[in-house]
Design a protein around this motif. Structure first.
Motif, PDB file in Angstrom:
ATOM      1  N   ARG A 120       0.802  -1.223   0.000  1.00 26.41           N
ATOM      2  CA  ARG A 120       0.000   0.000   0.000  1.00 26.41           C
ATOM      3  C   ARG A 120       0.836   1.275   0.000  1.00 26.41           C
ATOM      4  NH1 ARG A 120      -5.407  -0.082   3.195  1.00 26.41           N
ATOM      5  NH2 ARG A 120      -5.817  -1.282   1.309  1.00 26.41           N
ATOM      6  N   PRO A 121       1.909   1.375   0.795  1.00 24.25           N
ATOM      7  CA  PRO A 121       2.733   2.593   0.733  1.00 24.25           C
ATOM      8  C   PRO A 121       3.276   2.877  -0.669  1.00 24.25           C
ATOM      9  CG  PRO A 121       3.271   1.347   2.690  1.00 24.25           C
ATOM     10  CD  PRO A 121       2.359   0.481   1.888  1.00 24.25           C
ATOM     11  N   LYS A 122       3.622   1.828  -1.405  1.00 24.80           N
ATOM     12  CA  LYS A 122       4.106   2.026  -2.782  1.00 24.80           C
ATOM     13  C   LYS A 122       3.023   2.665  -3.640  1.00 24.80           C
ATOM     14  CE  LYS A 122       7.391   0.888  -4.621  1.00 24.80           C
ATOM     15  NZ  LYS A 122       8.617   1.647  -4.998  1.00 24.80           N
ATOM     16  N   PHE A 123       1.806   2.171  -3.547  1.00 25.75           N
ATOM     17  CA  PHE A 123       0.709   2.760  -4.312  1.00 25.75           C
ATOM     18  C   PHE A 123       0.489   4.214  -3.909  1.00 25.75           C
ATOM     19  CE2 PHE A 123      -0.528  -1.681  -5.142  1.00 25.75           C
ATOM     20  CZ  PHE A 123      -0.885  -1.602  -6.473  1.00 25.75           C
ATOM     21  N   GLN A 124       0.554   4.493  -2.626  1.00 25.40           N
ATOM     22  CA  GLN A 124       0.319   5.851  -2.150  1.00 25.40           C
ATOM     23  C   GLN A 124       1.386   6.815  -2.647  1.00 25.40           C
ATOM     24  OE1 GLN A 124       0.073   5.073   2.073  1.00 25.40           O
ATOM     25  NE2 GLN A 124      -2.146   4.801   2.022  1.00 25.40           N
ATOM     26  N   LEU A 125       2.633   6.376  -2.657  1.00 26.23           N
ATOM     27  CA  LEU A 125       3.720   7.226  -3.147  1.00 26.23           C
ATOM     28  C   LEU A 125       3.570   7.504  -4.640  1.00 26.23           C
ATOM     29  CD1 LEU A 125       6.783   5.702  -1.245  1.00 26.23           C
ATOM     30  CD2 LEU A 125       5.813   7.992  -0.937  1.00 26.23           C
ATOM     31  N   LEU A 126       3.225   6.481  -5.397  1.00 29.58           N
ATOM     32  CA  LEU A 126       3.044   6.655  -6.838  1.00 29.58           C
ATOM     33  C   LEU A 126       1.866   7.583  -7.122  1.00 29.58           C
ATOM     34  CD1 LEU A 126       3.654   2.976  -7.982  1.00 29.58           C
ATOM     35  CD2 LEU A 126       5.079   4.950  -8.590  1.00 29.58           C
ATOM     36  N   LYS A 127       0.803   7.437  -6.358  1.00 32.88           N
ATOM     37  CA  LYS A 127      -0.370   8.294  -6.544  1.00 32.88           C
ATOM     38  C   LYS A 127      -0.034   9.751  -6.238  1.00 32.88           C
ATOM     39  CE  LYS A 127      -3.816   7.459  -3.796  1.00 32.88           C
ATOM     40  NZ  LYS A 127      -5.004   6.800  -3.186  1.00 32.88           N
ATOM     41  N   ALA A 128       0.744   9.977  -5.176  1.00 31.47           N
ATOM     42  CA  ALA A 128       1.141  11.337  -4.816  1.00 31.47           C
ATOM     43  C   ALA A 128       2.033  11.947  -5.891  1.00 31.47           C
ATOM     44  CB  ALA A 128       1.869  11.333  -3.469  1.00 31.47           C
ATOM     45  N   GLU A 129       2.924  11.143  -6.460  1.00 28.51           N
ATOM     46  CA  GLU A 129       3.812  11.657  -7.503  1.00 28.51           C
ATOM     47  C   GLU A 129       3.035  12.025  -8.758  1.00 28.51           C
ATOM     48  OE1 GLU A 129       7.826  10.284  -9.969  1.00 28.51           O
ATOM     49  OE2 GLU A 129       7.356   9.394  -8.020  1.00 28.51           O
ATOM     50  N   LEU A 130       2.034  11.228  -9.103  1.00 32.32           N
ATOM     51  CA  LEU A 130       1.210  11.537 -10.272  1.00 32.32           C
ATOM     52  C   LEU A 130       0.463  12.849 -10.070  1.00 32.32           C
ATOM     53  CD1 LEU A 130       0.119  10.632 -13.026  1.00 32.32           C
ATOM     54  CD2 LEU A 130      -1.668   9.362 -11.813  1.00 32.32           C
ATOM     55  N   LEU A 131      -0.039  13.080  -8.878  1.00 30.46           N
ATOM     56  CA  LEU A 131      -0.742  14.337  -8.590  1.00 30.46           C
ATOM     57  C   LEU A 131       0.206  15.536  -8.679  1.00 30.46           C
ATOM     58  CD1 LEU A 131      -2.994  13.228  -5.588  1.00 30.46           C
ATOM     59  CD2 LEU A 131      -3.734  13.775  -7.916  1.00 30.46           C
ATOM     60  N   GLN A 132       1.452  15.359  -8.258  1.00 31.16           N
ATOM     61  CA  GLN A 132       2.428  16.447  -8.327  1.00 31.16           C
ATOM     62  C   GLN A 132       2.730  16.843  -9.770  1.00 31.16           C
ATOM     63  OE1 GLN A 132       5.790  15.040  -6.107  1.00 31.16           O
ATOM     64  NE2 GLN A 132       4.846  15.404  -4.110  1.00 31.16           N
ATOM     65  N   ILE A 133       2.742  15.873 -10.667  1.00 28.70           N
ATOM     66  CA  ILE A 133       3.048  16.156 -12.074  1.00 28.70           C
ATOM     67  C   ILE A 133       2.023  17.128 -12.650  1.00 28.70           C
ATOM     68  CG2 ILE A 133       3.192  15.141 -14.386  1.00 28.70           C
ATOM     69  CD1 ILE A 133       4.282  12.602 -13.060  1.00 28.70           C
ATOM     70  N   ALA A 134       0.780  16.996 -12.241  1.00 26.35           N
ATOM     71  CA  ALA A 134      -0.285  17.846 -12.772  1.00 26.35           C
ATOM     72  C   ALA A 134      -0.055  19.318 -12.469  1.00 26.35           C
ATOM     73  CB  ALA A 134      -1.630  17.399 -12.221  1.00 26.35           C
ATOM     74  N   SER A 135       0.724  19.629 -11.443  1.00 22.85           N
ATOM     75  CA  SER A 135       0.953  21.023 -11.060  1.00 22.85           C
ATOM     76  C   SER A 135       2.152  21.643 -11.779  1.00 22.85           C
ATOM     77  CB  SER A 135       1.166  21.121  -9.546  1.00 22.85           C
ATOM     78  OG  SER A 135       2.347  20.429  -9.168  1.00 22.85           O
ATOM     79  N   LEU A 136       2.885  20.865 -12.567  1.00 21.25           N
ATOM     80  CA  LEU A 136       4.071  21.370 -13.256  1.00 21.25           C
ATOM     81  C   LEU A 136       3.685  22.145 -14.511  1.00 21.25           C
ATOM     82  CD1 LEU A 136       6.353  18.187 -13.026  1.00 21.25           C
ATOM     83  CD2 LEU A 136       6.520  20.269 -11.638  1.00 21.25           C
ATOM     84  N   PRO A 137       4.583  23.031 -14.997  1.00 20.41           N
ATOM     85  CA  PRO A 137       4.328  23.683 -16.285  1.00 20.41           C
ATOM     86  C   PRO A 137       4.323  22.658 -17.412  1.00 20.41           C
ATOM     87  CG  PRO A 137       6.375  24.473 -15.269  1.00 20.41           C
ATOM     88  CD  PRO A 137       5.803  23.472 -14.359  1.00 20.41           C
ATOM     89  N   PRO A 138       3.639  22.952 -18.529  1.00 21.08           N
ATOM     90  CA  PRO A 138       3.444  21.967 -19.606  1.00 21.08           C
ATOM     91  C   PRO A 138       4.719  21.279 -20.074  1.00 21.08           C
ATOM     92  CG  PRO A 138       2.098  23.887 -20.000  1.00 21.08           C
ATOM     93  CD  PRO A 138       2.941  24.223 -18.812  1.00 21.08           C
ATOM     94  N   HIS A 139       5.800  22.036 -20.340  1.00 17.03           N
ATOM     95  CA  HIS A 139       7.005  21.422 -20.886  1.00 17.03           C
ATOM     96  C   HIS A 139       7.615  20.445 -19.889  1.00 17.03           C
ATOM     97  CE1 HIS A 139      10.438  21.012 -23.518  1.00 17.03           C
ATOM     98  NE2 HIS A 139      11.264  21.270 -22.508  1.00 17.03           N
ATOM     99  N   ALA A 140       7.716  20.847 -18.645  1.00 20.99           N
ATOM    100  CA  ALA A 140       8.293  19.975 -17.618  1.00 20.99           C
ATOM    101  C   ALA A 140       7.387  18.788 -17.334  1.00 20.99           C
ATOM    102  CB  ALA A 140       8.534  20.769 -16.339  1.00 20.99           C
ATOM    103  N   ARG A 141       6.089  18.980 -17.511  1.00 14.68           N
ATOM    104  CA  ARG A 141       5.133  17.930 -17.209  1.00 14.68           C
ATOM    105  C   ARG A 141       5.342  16.699 -18.098  1.00 14.68           C
ATOM    106  NH1 ARG A 141       0.055  20.995 -16.654  1.00 14.68           N
ATOM    107  NH2 ARG A 141       0.021  20.938 -18.908  1.00 14.68           N
TER     108      ARG A 141
END
Length: 283
Positions: A120-141
């Motif tokens: 479960r911690p692995k899934f939670q970390l991956l989910k958090a990282e995916l959410l962080q990507i959404a906040s990046l500028p388009p090119h970096a995303r």
């Protein structure tokens, strides 16, 4: 064993809805096993006690086959009765168990093979990282999305490769699934992917070895018109951002999700089937 007890309701003394006769028939027809053998009755003759003994003493490959057969029967019974899922996140936990058992089997053969991570911690970390990507500028995303996908695929033993160029042709990565090599295309665009992008990637796949397949990952999804125009019988699977979110939210191991997607494509010819449709049991 505790998870197996919970999933198959063995604590009640009953095993699914088998009678003694149908229990023996199931093991004979599905697994070519004589479950009435005295070797499995050392703890008692009830179905649950024989099954517990059998699962305890058999080798890992047969254990995995047995659990998969029992799961298919369990789901057929549950759906036939119209019952909702009573065990929290049952399907994801079951597939995670199969992954762990398969990882143990492989690790005894080669220390270089990765053991799938399905905790479960692995899934939670991956989910958090995916959410962080959404906040990046388009090119970096876009670059961050490619890096995230490699981490996601590696987490489930798929031996992902980073993006590479081949004679001026950009490939966003590759991975291994059940003996097949998949090339990957990853897009994080505001607009849904249409037929032109699908045909372009399929062309890359067709230029490689005959056994090569492709996975097109589009965070924004695919247009209905594009999928219709792309047609059937191609060598490219499609996966969207909702699919990835469903995998992480429901803790479905990615290797199993891709395997089910590939089987559905082989059966129907359709490149895209949603995870929410392929894995119907609820949390």
């Amino acid at each position: 064993m505790l998870l197996i007890e919970e999933l198959f309701d063995m604590g009640s003394g009953y095993v699914l809805d088998f009678s003694d006769r149908t229990f023996a028939i199931f093991f004979t027809e599905e697994l070519n096993v004589d479950i009435d053998d005295p070797a499995y009755a050392v703890d008692g003759r009830s179905k649950a006690k024989r099954l517990r003994c059998f699962l305890r003493v058999v080798d890992k490959p047969l254990l995995i086959r047995t659990l998969q057969a029992l799961w298919e029967y369990r789901e057929a019974v549950r759906q036939r009765r119209g019952q909702s899922e009573a065990v929290p996140n049952a399907e994801g936990r079951f597939l995670g168990l199969i992954n762990k058992l398969a990882g143990q089997t492989v690790s005894t053969q080669s220390a270089h093979q990765p053991t799938p991570a399905t905790d479960r911690p692995k899934f939670q970390l991956l989910k958090a990282e995916l959410l962080q990507i959404a906040s990046l500028p388009p090119h970096a995303r876009g670059f961050a999305f490619e890096a995230f996908l490699k981490k996601l695929f590696d987490a489930f033993g798929l031996s992902a490769r980073e993006p590479f160029s081949l004679h001026g042709e950009q490939i966003d990565g590759s991975f291994q699934l059940e003996g097949h090599t998949y090339l990957m295309e990853a897009k994080w665009h505001a607009q849904k992917i249409g037929v032109a992008e699908l045909h372009t990637f399929h062309g890359k796949v067709e230029q490689k070895a005959a056994w090569t397949r492709g996975l097109f990952v589009s965070d924004s999804g695919f247009s209905d018109e594009g999928l219709i125009a792309f047609g059937r019988g191609k060598r490219v699977l499609c996966m969207d951002g909702r699919d990835i979110a469903d995998c992480l939210e429901r803790e479905l191991p990615l290797n199993h999700v891709l395997s089910v997607k590939a089987r559905r494509m082989a059966e129907t010819g359709q490149a895209f089937a949603r995870v929410s449709d392929l894995f119907s049991s609820k949390r």
